[in-house]
Structures are given as structure tokens and as C-alpha cells.
Design a protein around this motif. Structure first.
Motif, mmCIF file in Angstrom:
data_model
loop_
_atom_site.group_PDB
_atom_site.id
_atom_site.type_symbol
_atom_site.label_atom_id
_atom_site.label_comp_id
_atom_site.label_asym_id
_atom_site.label_seq_id
_atom_site.Cartn_x
_atom_site.Cartn_y
_atom_site.Cartn_z
ATOM 1 N N ASP A 14 -8.346 -78.981 26.192
ATOM 2 C CA ASP A 14 -8.820 -80.177 26.890
ATOM 3 C C ASP A 14 -7.784 -80.519 27.966
ATOM 4 O OD1 ASP A 14 -9.287 -82.884 27.707
ATOM 5 O OD2 ASP A 14 -10.444 -83.229 25.894
ATOM 6 N N SER A 15 -8.135 -80.326 29.226
ATOM 7 C CA SER A 15 -7.160 -80.490 30.309
ATOM 8 C C SER A 15 -6.633 -81.911 30.401
ATOM 9 C CB SER A 15 -7.788 -80.083 31.644
ATOM 10 O OG SER A 15 -8.921 -80.889 31.948
ATOM 11 N N TRP A 16 -7.453 -82.905 30.017
ATOM 12 C CA TRP A 16 -7.015 -84.303 30.109
ATOM 13 C C TRP A 16 -5.931 -84.590 29.062
ATOM 14 C CZ3 TRP A 16 -9.190 -85.007 34.467
ATOM 15 C CH2 TRP A 16 -10.475 -84.506 34.714
ATOM 16 N N ILE A 17 -6.151 -84.095 27.831
ATOM 17 C CA ILE A 17 -5.147 -84.275 26.779
ATOM 18 C C ILE A 17 -3.879 -83.501 27.119
ATOM 19 C CG2 ILE A 17 -4.613 -83.830 24.352
ATOM 20 C CD1 ILE A 17 -7.522 -84.362 23.686
ATOM 21 N N ALA A 18 -4.050 -82.282 27.646
ATOM 22 C CA ALA A 18 -2.881 -81.476 28.012
ATOM 23 C C ALA A 18 -2.039 -82.179 29.072
ATOM 24 C CB ALA A 18 -3.338 -80.112 28.517
ATOM 25 N N ASP A 19 -2.699 -82.770 30.056
ATOM 26 C CA ASP A 19 -1.949 -83.464 31.110
ATOM 27 C C ASP A 19 -1.221 -84.679 30.552
ATOM 28 O OD1 ASP A 19 -1.378 -83.862 34.076
ATOM 29 O OD2 ASP A 19 -2.316 -85.771 33.592
ATOM 30 N N LEU A 20 -1.879 -85.431 29.657
ATOM 31 C CA LEU A 20 -1.221 -86.589 29.059
ATOM 32 C C LEU A 20 0.010 -86.151 28.267
ATOM 33 C CD1 LEU A 20 -0.949 -89.533 28.237
ATOM 34 C CD2 LEU A 20 -2.641 -89.128 26.436
ATOM 35 N N LEU A 21 -0.113 -85.097 27.459
ATOM 36 C CA LEU A 21 1.036 -84.598 26.697
ATOM 37 C C LEU A 21 2.166 -84.167 27.643
ATOM 38 C CD1 LEU A 21 -0.885 -82.512 24.020
ATOM 39 C CD2 LEU A 21 0.372 -84.637 23.607
ATOM 40 N N LYS A 22 1.791 -83.526 28.732
ATOM 41 C CA LYS A 22 2.797 -83.108 29.714
ATOM 42 C C LYS A 22 3.531 -84.308 30.294
ATOM 43 C CE LYS A 22 3.277 -80.752 34.176
ATOM 44 N NZ LYS A 22 2.562 -79.971 35.231
ATOM 45 N N GLN A 23 2.772 -85.359 30.651
ATOM 46 C CA GLN A 23 3.409 -86.543 31.236
ATOM 47 C C GLN A 23 4.289 -87.267 30.214
ATOM 48 O OE1 GLN A 23 3.309 -86.700 34.399
ATOM 49 N NE2 GLN A 23 1.774 -85.067 34.424
ATOM 50 N N ILE A 24 3.901 -87.240 28.938
ATOM 51 C CA ILE A 24 4.740 -87.848 27.903
ATOM 52 C C ILE A 24 6.061 -87.095 27.790
ATOM 53 C CG2 ILE A 24 4.951 -88.259 25.422
ATOM 54 C CD1 ILE A 24 1.934 -88.794 25.355
ATOM 55 N N VAL A 25 5.985 -85.755 27.783
ATOM 56 C CA VAL A 25 7.214 -84.955 27.713
ATOM 57 C C VAL A 25 8.106 -85.248 28.913
ATOM 58 C CG1 VAL A 25 8.139 -82.614 27.815
ATOM 59 C CG2 VAL A 25 6.202 -83.112 26.325
ATOM 60 N N LEU A 26 7.523 -85.280 30.106
ATOM 61 C CA LEU A 26 8.312 -85.512 31.321
ATOM 62 C C LEU A 26 8.888 -86.929 31.367
ATOM 63 C CD1 LEU A 26 6.131 -83.679 33.985
ATOM 64 C CD2 LEU A 26 8.299 -82.921 32.981
ATOM 65 N N SER A 27 8.199 -87.877 30.738
ATOM 66 C CA SER A 27 8.742 -89.235 30.697
ATOM 67 C C SER A 27 10.006 -89.294 29.830
ATOM 68 C CB SER A 27 7.694 -90.211 30.156
ATOM 69 O OG SER A 27 7.513 -90.061 28.752
ATOM 70 N N LEU A 28 10.084 -88.393 28.846
ATOM 71 C CA LEU A 28 11.249 -88.343 27.958
ATOM 72 C C LEU A 28 12.341 -87.428 28.502
ATOM 73 C CD1 LEU A 28 9.283 -87.980 24.593
ATOM 74 C CD2 LEU A 28 10.352 -90.062 25.460
ATOM 75 N N ARG A 29 11.945 -86.329 29.140
ATOM 76 C CA ARG A 29 12.888 -85.353 29.694
ATOM 77 C C ARG A 29 12.411 -84.984 31.105
ATOM 78 N NH1 ARG A 29 14.621 -86.978 25.576
ATOM 79 N NH2 ARG A 29 15.543 -85.819 23.809
ATOM 80 N N PRO A 30 12.768 -85.781 32.107
ATOM 81 C CA PRO A 30 12.232 -85.584 33.463
ATOM 82 C C PRO A 30 12.501 -84.202 34.052
ATOM 83 C CG PRO A 30 13.315 -87.717 33.272
ATOM 84 C CD PRO A 30 13.632 -86.973 32.014
ATOM 85 N N ALA B 213 5.147 -90.074 21.799
ATOM 86 C CA ALA B 213 6.472 -90.096 22.429
ATOM 87 C C ALA B 213 7.571 -90.271 21.393
ATOM 88 C CB ALA B 213 6.529 -91.220 23.466
ATOM 89 N N ALA B 214 7.331 -91.151 20.420
ATOM 90 C CA ALA B 214 8.347 -91.381 19.386
ATOM 91 C C ALA B 214 8.589 -90.112 18.570
ATOM 92 C CB ALA B 214 7.900 -92.528 18.482
ATOM 93 N N SER B 215 7.523 -89.353 18.285
ATOM 94 C CA SER B 215 7.683 -88.111 17.518
ATOM 95 C C SER B 215 8.414 -87.046 18.330
ATOM 96 C CB SER B 215 6.303 -87.575 17.101
ATOM 97 O OG SER B 215 5.662 -88.458 16.210
ATOM 98 N N LEU B 216 8.043 -86.914 19.597
ATOM 99 C CA LEU B 216 8.649 -85.871 20.424
ATOM 100 C C LEU B 216 10.105 -86.179 20.749
ATOM 101 C CD1 LEU B 216 5.776 -85.037 22.943
ATOM 102 C CD2 LEU B 216 6.362 -83.900 20.795
ATOM 103 N N GLU B 217 10.441 -87.451 20.859
ATOM 104 C CA GLU B 217 11.823 -87.833 21.200
ATOM 105 C C GLU B 217 12.818 -87.238 20.209
ATOM 106 O OE1 GLU B 217 14.824 -88.696 22.917
ATOM 107 O OE2 GLU B 217 13.307 -89.962 23.875
ATOM 108 N N THR B 218 12.441 -87.184 18.952
ATOM 109 C CA THR B 218 13.357 -86.666 17.926
ATOM 110 C C THR B 218 13.409 -85.145 17.907
ATOM 111 O OG1 THR B 218 11.629 -86.636 16.232
ATOM 112 C CG2 THR B 218 12.870 -88.687 16.493
#
Length: 377
Positions: free
Chosen positions: A9-25, A111-116
Motif C-alpha cells: 500500500d503506497s500510502w502506508i509505505a509513504d507514511l512509514l517513511k515519513q515517520i522514520v525520517l522524522s526520527l532520523r532525518p 514512532a514511539a516503537s521505532l525510536e527504540t
């Protein structure tokens, strides 16, 4: 640092990508939509963290995770799934999955899960301007259509980011603000009319229909992804001034067109949406100019004027095609500027009349003709 996302699902994939980049630009994120492509990518370029959907078109995502575990016992693994029952969890117990994320998910919880799990970011030097790209007009000419965006309203963006950080917000108030935001409207309409959410059904022609089709959680996640993608609002004073002028024109056309629609006992929602989006080409140019400046480049007022003149029309056409806006809405947007001589649709005549009333005096012969065609003479 490198993160691999396997999600069809490209929409979910993009959201996950933006969450990762928000934590690790500075992270490099690659999104893949099939198990076979992900396996090939892993063999060529292993990642520091792997996020995978469970069910993919060519098989289970666990095939990728099994390969990752054979090659690495320490790479964190995250599973995105609609099934988090005990039997499913036990079935992949041997893979030592680090986190299960159930659909539909909340961006803040992800985001909280990925941060760790994400490795610490390494400080990078600030980006340097590319000397080979010094002309804004040349840059706009080379932009691919999938990079075209409209700027989010700064207040809406801030509220979405507050929600992402875990703060409580009033979703009803947020939804009412979305109705005045062209960027969110065109994105949600595009997703709601995509094959993933509207397989052969009636196309959505306004924001309310899109919100109803997508549902509250999906709509919020899509809006969140857009807010995370846009690192800044229009901070340049000149760009902000130009944008406000276009938004003022938009508000005036919304008021005039919806009033005429009600006067003719027609649904005002499509008129509202068309008026809201009729300056999307101009807003897209201004947003891309801000991105250009954020990358360390510069421009003059003359260049902005030239860019608006040359690219507003082509960008609007590209956005309408990219986001699959329905023909009814495209025709209404087009009627803001001109009306084909063969047109007989009353709603298009009303939209053209609303635009003419804003741009010409009351005694203009064209207004009188349009009022007769609309049955308002």
C-alpha cells in the motif's frame, strides 16, 4: 543508516517513511512493494532495520524476515499486520520480531516503537547548495510529477504534528480546518479515488465524501504523512505574501460559488472543493520555491513571477492527473477560468458565473449571458 520498508500500500509505505525520517532525518529509506524485490534489495544492500507487512501480493513478508535472520541476528525486525493474535505471533516467534504494529495504527505509537529500534543518528554536515543547479526555473522544469506538492496551512500542520507528538487534539475542529486547506483536500481526494480505496465505485468529488470513504483513522494517518513530509511552511515572506493573495482569492470564490449553488438548490460541496483547488498550480510553484530555498539556493522576485507564469498551469494539470481527480471536479476547476462553447452543464455555468462576478463589473455582458444560461436572469 538504511531502513527497508516492505509494504504494497503506497500510502502506508509513504507514511512509514515519513515517520522514520522524522526520527532520523539523515536516514536512507527504501520502500518496496513485493517480497521478491525486497529479497533482491536485501542481498545487494542490507538494511539497519526492516519493516515488513505480513501479506504481500507475491507471498508472506515473513519470507524476507527469515532471510534477514539467516544473515543477521541483530537487525531489528518490525511486522505491520492486521492480525496480531497469539497464534500468529507464535508462528514467527523464532524470528525474534522486535515489534508488531497492528493495522490500522496510530502514527505516534509507531514512532514511539521505532525510536527504540533505530540506531542513533550520526551528525551530518549541513547540506551544501549544488553549484550545478542554480536556476529556479530550470529546477522546476526538471521536477518529476510525483514530487509536486501544495503547502499545508501552517496552523493545520502544527496541529497534526502536535497529535504526532502525542498531544490530544480536537479531531472535529481539525477536520473543519481541513476544509479550507487545498493540500489536504487534493491528497485525500486522490487517495479516496485510487484503486486501493475506490474499486469502480462512484468517485468522490469533495472532501466530505473522501473522509467518509477513508474513515477517520486512515484520513488522519494520510494527513499526518503529509505534515511530516513538509519540513517547513512557507517561511519566505515574499512566498507567504503571494500564497496569501491566492488563498484570499480562493476564499472569495468559495463564498460566491457556494452561494450561487444554494440559490439554485444544488449541492455546494463540489463548488467549495473546486474553488479551493483552483489555485493549486500557483500554490505548488510557491511551495517548490520554498523547498528550493531550504536546500541552500536563492531566487529573485522576478524569477518567482516568471515561475508562476510558466509553471502554474502545467503543475495544476499534472496534479489533477497524478491524484486522479474525478472529471466532474476537473470541469468545475476549469470553469473558473473558461467555459467551452459546447458546455451545457448548469454547475459549470454557475462556477464560471461566480468567477466572472469576482473579476468583472456587474454590467458585464458575459455575466448577463451566464445568468440567463443558469436560469437566474
Amino acid at each position: 543508516m538504511r531502513v527497508m520498508i516492505l509494504e504494497d500500500d503506497s500510502w502506508i509505505a509513504d507514511l512509514l517513511k515519513q515517520i522514520v525520517l522524522s526520527l532520523r532525518p539523515d536516514c536512507q529509506v527504501v520502500c518496496l512493494s513485493s517480497v521478491s524485490a525486497a529479497l533482491q534489495e536485501w542481498q545487494q544492500r542490507p538494511a539497519d532495520l526492516v519493516i515488513s507487512d505480513w501479506n504481500l501480493p507475491d507471498g508472506p513478508g515473513t519470507r524476507l524476515l527469515e532471510q534477514v535472520r539467516r544473515d543477521s541476528s541483530s537487525t531489528p525486525l518490525v511486522v505491520i499486520t492486521g492480525r496480531s493474535d497469539r497464534a500468529s505471533v507464535m508462528a514467527v516467534r523464532a524470528l525474534k520480531i522486535n515489534a508488531f504494529i497492528s493495522k490500522p495504527f496510530q502514527a505516534a505509537h509507531v514512532a514511539a516503537s521505532l525510536e527504540t529500534l533505530l540506531p542513533p543518528d550520526i551528525d551530518q554536515p549541513p547540506p551544501q547548495a549544488d553549484d550545478a543547479q542554480h536556476d529556479l526555473l530550470a529546477h522546476l522544469y526538471s521536477l518529476p510529477s510525483n514530487e509536486l506538492q501544495l503547502p499545508l496551512n501552517a496552523q493545520v500542520r502544527d496541529r497534526l504534528l502536535q497529535s504526532f507528538k502525542g498531544e490530544q487534539i480536537d479531531l472535529r475542529q481539525l477536520a473543519s480546518e481541513w476544509q479550507q486547506d487545498p493540500a489536504l483536500s487534493v491528497r485525500l481526494l486522490g487517495v479516496a479515488n485510487s484503486s486501493a480505496y475506490n474499486a469502480g465505485g462512484k468517485p468522490c468529488s469533495n472532501l466530505l465524501e473522501a473522509l467518509q470513504k477513508l474513515g477517520a483513522k486512515n484520513s488522519l494517518n494520510l494527513a499526518m504523512g503529509l505534515a511530516l513530509r513538509q519540513s517547513s511552511a512557507l517561511q519566505n515572506p515574499m512566498l507567504s505574501l503571494f500564497a496569501q493573495a491566492h488563498l484570499d482569492s480562493t476564499e472569495q470564490l468559495i463564498e460566491r460559488s457556494t452561494r450561487l449553488a444554494r440559490q439554485c438548490a444544488m449541492d455546494p460541496a463540489p463548488f467549495h472543493c473546486a474553488a479551493l483547488l483552483h489555485r493549486m498550480g500557483e500554490l505548488c510553484v510557491l511551495y517548490q520555491a520554498q523547498v528550493w530555498e531550504d536546500s541552500g539556493q536563492s531566487f529573485s522576485e522576478e524569477q518567482i513571477m516568471q515561475a508562476l507564469d510558466q509553471f502554474s498551469g502545467p503543475f495544476a494539470i499534472s496534479i489533477k492527473a497524478q491524484w486522479q481527480l474525478p472529471m466532474q471536479l476537473r470541469e468545475l476547476i476549469g470553469a473558473c477560468y473558461a467555459l467551452p462553447s459546447s458546455n451545457v452543464k448548469r454547475e459549470n455555468i454557475l462556477m464560471r458565473l461566480a468567477a466572472c462576478e469576482l473579476n468583472t463589473n456587474h454590467d458585464d455582458p458575459e455575466q448577463a449571458r451566464l445568468r440567463r444560461l443558469a436560469g437566474l436572469a
